[in-house]
Design an enzyme around this catalytic site. Structure first.
Site, PDB file in Angstrom:
ATOM      1  N   LYS A  58      42.984  53.674  31.911  1.00  7.42           N
ATOM      2  CA  LYS A  58      43.386  52.758  32.981  1.00  7.42           C
ATOM      3  C   LYS A  58      44.642  53.266  33.684  1.00  7.42           C
ATOM      4  O   LYS A  58      44.751  53.228  34.920  1.00  7.42           O
ATOM      5  CB  LYS A  58      43.642  51.364  32.408  1.00  7.42           C
ATOM      6  N   HIS A  77       9.396  53.782  20.955  1.00  8.33           N
ATOM      7  CA  HIS A  77       8.757  54.814  21.773  1.00  8.33           C
ATOM      8  C   HIS A  77       9.784  55.670  22.505  1.00  8.33           C
ATOM      9  O   HIS A  77       9.427  56.392  23.436  1.00  8.33           O
ATOM     10  CB  HIS A  77       7.800  54.161  22.767  1.00  8.33           C
ATOM     11  N   GLU A  91      35.114  49.632  20.518  1.00 10.49           N
ATOM     12  CA  GLU A  91      36.480  49.474  20.992  1.00 10.49           C
ATOM     13  C   GLU A  91      37.407  48.996  19.884  1.00 10.49           C
ATOM     14  O   GLU A  91      38.615  49.230  19.920  1.00 10.49           O
ATOM     15  CB  GLU A  91      36.504  48.496  22.173  1.00 10.49           C
TER      16      GLU A  91
END
Length: 447
Positions: free
Chosen positions: A415, A303, A282
């Site tokens: 937003k 893994h 961000e």
């Protein structure tokens, strides 16, 4: 003399970073040091020197007896309002995830998850639960929506005494949450000015839940302050580890390394990976710049992801987090099958150190530029130091990229569009854009 945390640069300048690729960026040190001093003295970097610390300490000490009246805390927050708290919870209050836990419980509502929220409201005892809503702006729609529902849940169970079970962490003067605190007489703590969410873990945002869980939150503050305070008076030395990390990361980006792995070989600190990912992404993902953070946990991701790290595109650097003083764990029994006899005399924890060394050597053999963060211990003071170091490195990397590492314009766009979709007033342009987007015809295929 206590053991020191350190950065190991042995395998940092490998692959396409051989030579001195940082030299052009190092020439900017004087300018950036001046900018840092200017911004710091103007109060625009409060996560560095924490001018709010004295008031925060007094507030938390006064608040702690009240917090201890409750068995449960429901934390309403998203992004930086939740990731730091979760990292601290997992690192320093792991008992909640273990059998037989009887202590305080922290539940973090960091998503629009109707099923989980409903389960909490259906099963948590309201009288034993404090709800903490965290929103700097006071207008984060996800948190406001959760708050409105939690307020009604508490009111339904407790009547007008619901106010005793609600705490707000928000702006000191503005926003919906501040209005709610003032209207209903709710206890509240401030988020300091100029303190963005992803830099706010060591403010009330992260330390209220830390105090509730009984952590040594003073040590967290002390660790971070030990990194930031010397810079307030002594400037930015050219050999400061945060500056060197910034030079290294800027060099990585300049040479086609587009991803940075945060590989944590401290199991209880694994959730610092997502915290770092938000801090990095961000702050730096702007104007087509930055690098993609990849949180990974050792040994789990040996893994799952390591095949890509070692044999995939050569576009990754690595921050490699270790601690040599982790608990040894149980010793293996003396009676072992022949093929495992080499484990006699060893402890379970020895496997983690062996796996970490093997992975670190494998990264080096594959020319993955790697800086190792070797923590002397895993106490809260050490965590505060690490977080402060990474925040500073993020800040300086952003300035070397000539972007603002303290804003998040693309997040704000999402937003606004979400608010428009929900019918909020004042978003006419976004509403028109949404209508055009939804009207587009494209190919759809069932599967």
């Amino acid at each position: 003399m206590p053991a020191m945390h350190r950065l190991d640069w042995t395998n940092a300048w490998t692959g396409r970073l051989e030579g001195q690729p940082e030299a052009p960026f190092a020439l900017r040190h004087a300018d950036i040091a001046h900018r840092f001093a200017t911004e710091l003295s103007a109060g625009r970097l409060p996560f560095v020197d924490m001018p709010y610390a004295e008031d925060l300490i007094a507030s938390l000490e006064a608040l702690t007896p009240r917090l201890r009246r409750f068995r449960h805390m429901v934390l309403l927050g998203i992004g930086g309002s939740a990731l730091g708290a979760r990292a601290l919870q997992k690192a320093f209050h792991p008992s909640q995830d273990r059998p037989g836990h009887t202590g305080p419980c922290l539940w973090i509502a960091d998503n629009i998850d109707a099923d989980t929220l409903e389960a909490w409201f259906a099963t948590l005892p309201a009288r034993e639960t404090i709800v903490v809503a965290v929103s700097k702006s006071g207008g984060t729609i996800e948190t406001v929506a959760q708050y409105l529902l939690a307020r009604e849940w508490l009111r339904g169970h407790l009547g007008e005494s619901w106010r005793e079970n609600m705490l707000l962490v928000t702006d000191v003067a503005h926003g919906f949450m501040r209005q709610e605190a003032d209207t209903h007489g709710l206890v509240s703590l401030p988020v300091p000015d100029h303190l963005g969410g992803r830099y706010s873990v060591l403010s009330a945002v992260g330390l209220v839940p830390a105090a509730f869980l009984g952590m040594d939150w003073r040590a967290l503050l002390d660790g971070a302050l030990s990194v930031g305070r010397p810079l307030r008076d002594g400037g930015l030395p050219a050999d400061h580890p945060a500056w060197r990390l910034a030079l290294w990361n800027r060099s990585l980006m300049a040479h086609g390394y587009t991803q940075i792995i945060f590989f944590a070989y401290i199991p209880l600190w694994a959730t610092f990976g997502p915290w770092f990912a938000q801090l990095w992404a961000e702050s730096l993902g702007k104007e087509g710049k930055g690098s993609m953070p990849l949180p990974a946990t050792g040994v789990t991701d040996q893994h799952s992801l390591q095949q890509m790290f070692l044999d995939g595109p050569r576009d990754k650097g690595c921050l490699f987090l270790t601690c040599p003083t982790l608990p040894a764990g149980r010793a293996f029994p003396l009676q072992l099958p022949d093929q495992w006899a080499f484990l006699k005399g060893a402890h379970f924890g020895d496997l983690l150190h062996a796996e970490a060394l093997g992975t670190r050597m494998a990264l080096a053999s594959c020319d993955v530029p790697t800086v190792a963060l070797e923590m002397a211990d895993t106490g809260p003071e050490a965590a505060g130091r690490m977080m402060a170091l990474l925040e500073l490195a993020t800040l300086f990397t952003g300035w070397l990229l000539d972007i603002n590492p303290l804003d998040q314009p693309a997040v704000e766009l999402g937003k606004r569009l979400a608010n428009a979709k929900l019918g909020a007033p004042g978003y006419e342009a976004e509403g028109s854009a949404l209508a055009g987007f939804l009207a587009r015809e494209g190919e759809r295929q069932e599967f």
